[in-house]
Design an enzyme around this catalytic site. Structure first.
Site, PDB file in Angstrom:
ATOM      1  N   GLN A 193       0.852  -1.099  -0.021  1.00 24.49           N
ATOM      2  CA  GLN A 193      -0.081  -0.028   0.073  1.00 24.49           C
ATOM      3  C   GLN A 193       0.862   1.125  -0.060  1.00 24.49           C
ATOM      4  OE1 GLN A 193      -3.732  -0.550   0.379  1.00 24.49           O
ATOM      5  NE2 GLN A 193      -2.838  -2.319  -0.530  1.00 24.49           N
ATOM      6  N   ALA A 234     -11.581   2.673   5.140  1.00 22.01           N
ATOM      7  CA  ALA A 234     -10.651   1.844   4.284  1.00 22.01           C
ATOM      8  C   ALA A 234      -9.918   2.480   3.558  1.00 22.01           C
ATOM      9  CB  ALA A 234     -11.163   0.737   3.828  1.00 22.01           C
ATOM     10  N   HIS A 235      -8.860   1.918   2.692  1.00 19.46           N
ATOM     11  CA  HIS A 235      -8.074   2.498   1.924  1.00 19.46           C
ATOM     12  C   HIS A 235      -8.945   3.319   0.475  1.00 19.46           C
ATOM     13  CE1 HIS A 235      -7.329  -1.550  -0.520  1.00 19.46           C
ATOM     14  NE2 HIS A 235      -8.661  -1.540  -0.122  1.00 19.46           N
ATOM     15  N   ASN A 236      -8.261   4.324   0.284  1.00 15.96           N
ATOM     16  CA  ASN A 236      -8.649   5.165  -0.957  1.00 15.96           C
ATOM     17  C   ASN A 236     -10.066   5.793  -0.850  1.00 15.96           C
ATOM     18  OD1 ASN A 236      -6.606   2.975  -2.009  1.00 15.96           O
ATOM     19  ND2 ASN A 236      -6.782   4.684  -3.562  1.00 15.96           N
TER      20      ASN A 236
END
Lengths: 338, 338, 338
Positions: A193, A234-236
């Protein structure tokens, strides 16, 4: 402060004795003589009768023996007054000698770096920012001015945190997004990541909440958004400005939220969901599709709250409906026999 | 690296200009000229048109003006390439002088013990393992080689953590299981939790997740299992290998999961539930019975996902169904009167 | 200890060889020869056959080749015996030289202040209390006797924590309640949270749980209440004594719980909800109204568990019910045509 002075500061008008000395600010149930409280809505005015406050901030002049400050937004006026009577305490500026500060760190004016704080290489901390004990900020992070990181917060590398941001104890910013891909033997291989987290100005993040960094690019929390405890982002994700995310809500990867969104407690969003401006999602709802129109949604999967509430009311009647269907069938059978 | 070299390393073949210099690895939306990206499935190939990458990893040769690396598993190939271009940064080996290391601690080769790390009696840390600031490992724990414990992780006594394990910030391993029994006055008397936690190799645990130690015996997380943020794993669970547990899922005591299980976000498992190999449980499901057959389950209580989705679609129609039943009843009454 | 001695200590009676030397205490599945286990209920007595324990605590004398201690409350007796064989280990008293202790701090007798503990101004710590590494206690807090704060716990200012309290790693006590009010531009203005948290005696709080301080007044957790991991308790809640709150439950602001309440895992309570004494709420339930009568509730919104279970059983049959209604309609149409 005298009541008259309070009214002037808040931009309201006094009804009653403006020379009254106000000794404190308090909620309606706990307020004591000499203190001021507020009434958000006239419909609660019966509660005033058992309230011991000497003064009250009200939206319109009303019948009461208490002195009044009339203000179009009593809760807002009260919040401002409260901040004057009870300003958030601030530790002394200074850098504790136990803190561990790597090469290239830049500290602004009047920062507080508490005991057992660890700052990685090239971290930048803005003016007046406070890092409480046990805060760990990894290399390359930038934190703005007038921000507060409470105890035991962890900020992973290259995160960007704005001005007037508050991160409560135990918050984790920038941990790896949850990204893997299976190999030929069914083992989960890590997708590194390599993105980062950006927290804009005036954001507040509740205790033990986690905001993961992006796989690529950025996970963003927009200006003025307030996040409660134990939330997962969470991511993004791209969380718009001035939104409210209540405790234990979970937002999966690559979700996009507009401005003034409200996610109530324990709401879950599937990944890649887009939520439009001014959408409100009821507690425990599960959103698996875009919600683009402003409005109130609920249920799992989430739909218009009106529809959701309507079917919810009928759920306890399912056994009765089922019995009725059986009964109708019997009666039909009898008729058809004839 | 040149594209040809990349293809050789990944075990793929080049279509187009193998001499192309690849300057970076990126997701499709963010990729810039000179970079390589990947296409997991041919159905997304329209996205290639607006993508600025110079090269793409694809499952089969396709019509595009970009150079291609053809590889049977593009996502896997991409993950490997990404790890070469963006290896996880690793702090310098060494033991910070502020760390507090009790008697009997054994440190492997090239460990990193960061500031404000506390290691209890007889703790064993393997080679190349990294403990970030604020990590606390209590007495008797063993941690393997090449593992990383991010900041402010706490590991309770006697836990066993394997090789290549990653524990993200704020993780708590080995806290007491939640076990009490009422006394004659209805007070909850603690059942001391005397077991331990065992985390096998290649496990990754997300930020602020909690894995409790066993009442007796062991709570086990099997090899290669990946756990997201804010997950709860209660005492005596036995989580099989190569499973995926998404954020905010909660697993009550003495559950047993097979291999390659997937629990989506906010799933809850009642205690003593057994989940078979390759079972997938949809987000927010509540599992109160064993799910032994591989397959996809959902709902609360969880059932076959097909059945769950079917009834879920009908829920908003409940008011209409209810009205229809009333109408049918009226019409029947009318007929019966005749 | 010999079995006879154990029986005497527990207030039970021996059946079989009282001179048996008991080498350990264990769960039924893991118990080895020489050890003692317990049988909570006669209905599990078949499990005794495959159990290797030499002795068993039973509610009534039964047919088995093992020596028995007959005791009216086997689980309770077992818990007491377990605590004798496996007392919770306690670090040596003393104040680590790395600890950072502000002016005015009062430490009781035989406290343990571990490395990297930070105590704010005027903090009071009672006798025999243990603070593990990385604990941060802000100014004005009072912590009683014989309490344990595990690693990386954070306690915000002015919190009051009783005697025999256990806070597991990563717990956050007293962070700001989630209170804002919009200004004229739709920005969320903070309502300073000026109250505090009070944790009464014999409370245990699980890892990474958050208990927010009150806006005004107090957030209270009553005596003997046990809280699991990752629980959210919002500002101004009043949690009664001897209650059980299981992992990932979330309690919104100003809720009031009676005594001996049980909230199962992932339960959510809307704000201002009152839960009566001895109410049990099933896992994942969502409570949006007061539940005043003792009893078992479930579903979202939560209702009597009996009703909830009944309609839940019918949910998978909804498609069938819907088809039946269509069929009945057709048949009615046909009859009416005649």
């Amino acid at each position: 402060m005298k009541l008259q002075e309070i009214a002037e500061r808040l931009g309201g008008t006094v009804e009653g004795d403006g020379s009254l000395e106000i000794t404190g600010v308090n909620g309606m149930e706990l307020a004591e003589q000499g203190q001021i409280t507020f009434l958000a809505d006239k419909k609660f005015k019966d509660q005033l009768k058992t309230c011991n406050a000497s003064a009250v901030i009200v939206p319109k002049k009303m019948e009461t023996d208490k002195a009044q400050v009339v203000h179009p937004a009593p809760a807002l006026a009260f919040a401002k007054l409260l901040a004057e009577y009870h300003p958030e305490p601030r530790p002394q500026p200074g850098v504790d000698e136990s803190a561990c500060i790597a090469d290239g760190v830049q500290l602004g004016k009047d920062v507080t770096i508490s005991p057992f704080v660890a700052l990685g290489k090239d971290v930048v901390i803005g003016d007046n920012t406070v890092l409480h004990p046990g805060v760990v900020v990894h290399e390359g992070c930038r934190i703005g001015n007038n921000s507060t990181l409470f105890a035991n917060v962890t900020v992973y590398r290259n995160s960007v945190i704005g001005n007037h941001v508050v991160l409560h104890a135990g918050v984790v910013i920038g941990a790896d997004g949850f990204g893997y891909t299976p190999d030929e033997k069914g083992r989960h291989v890590k997708i590194n990541q390599v993105g980062r987290v950006v927290i804009e100005d005036h954001v507040e993040v509740g205790a033990n909440t986690c905001i993961d960094r992006a796989a690529f690019g950025e996970t963003v929390v927009g200006e003025g958004t307030k996040i409660d405890n134990l939330v997962q982002i969470a991511h993004n994700c791209d969380i718009g400005p001035h939104s409210i995310i209540v405790s234990q809500a979970g937002i999966a990867g690559t979700c996009k939220l507009g401005h003034h969104v409200v996610l109530a407690g324990q709401v879950g969003l599937a990944d890649h969901v887009t939520i439009g401006d001014q959408v409100i999602v009821a507690a425990q709802a599960g959103v698996n599709k875009d919600l683009s129109e402003p409005g109130f949604y609920g249920g799992s999967p989430a739909i218009s709250a009106m529809t959701w509430k309507r079917y919810t009311t009928l759920l306890p009647k399912l056994p009765e409906l089922s019995r009725k269907i059986q009964e109708l069938e019997k009666r039909l059978n009898a008729i058809e026999k004839e």
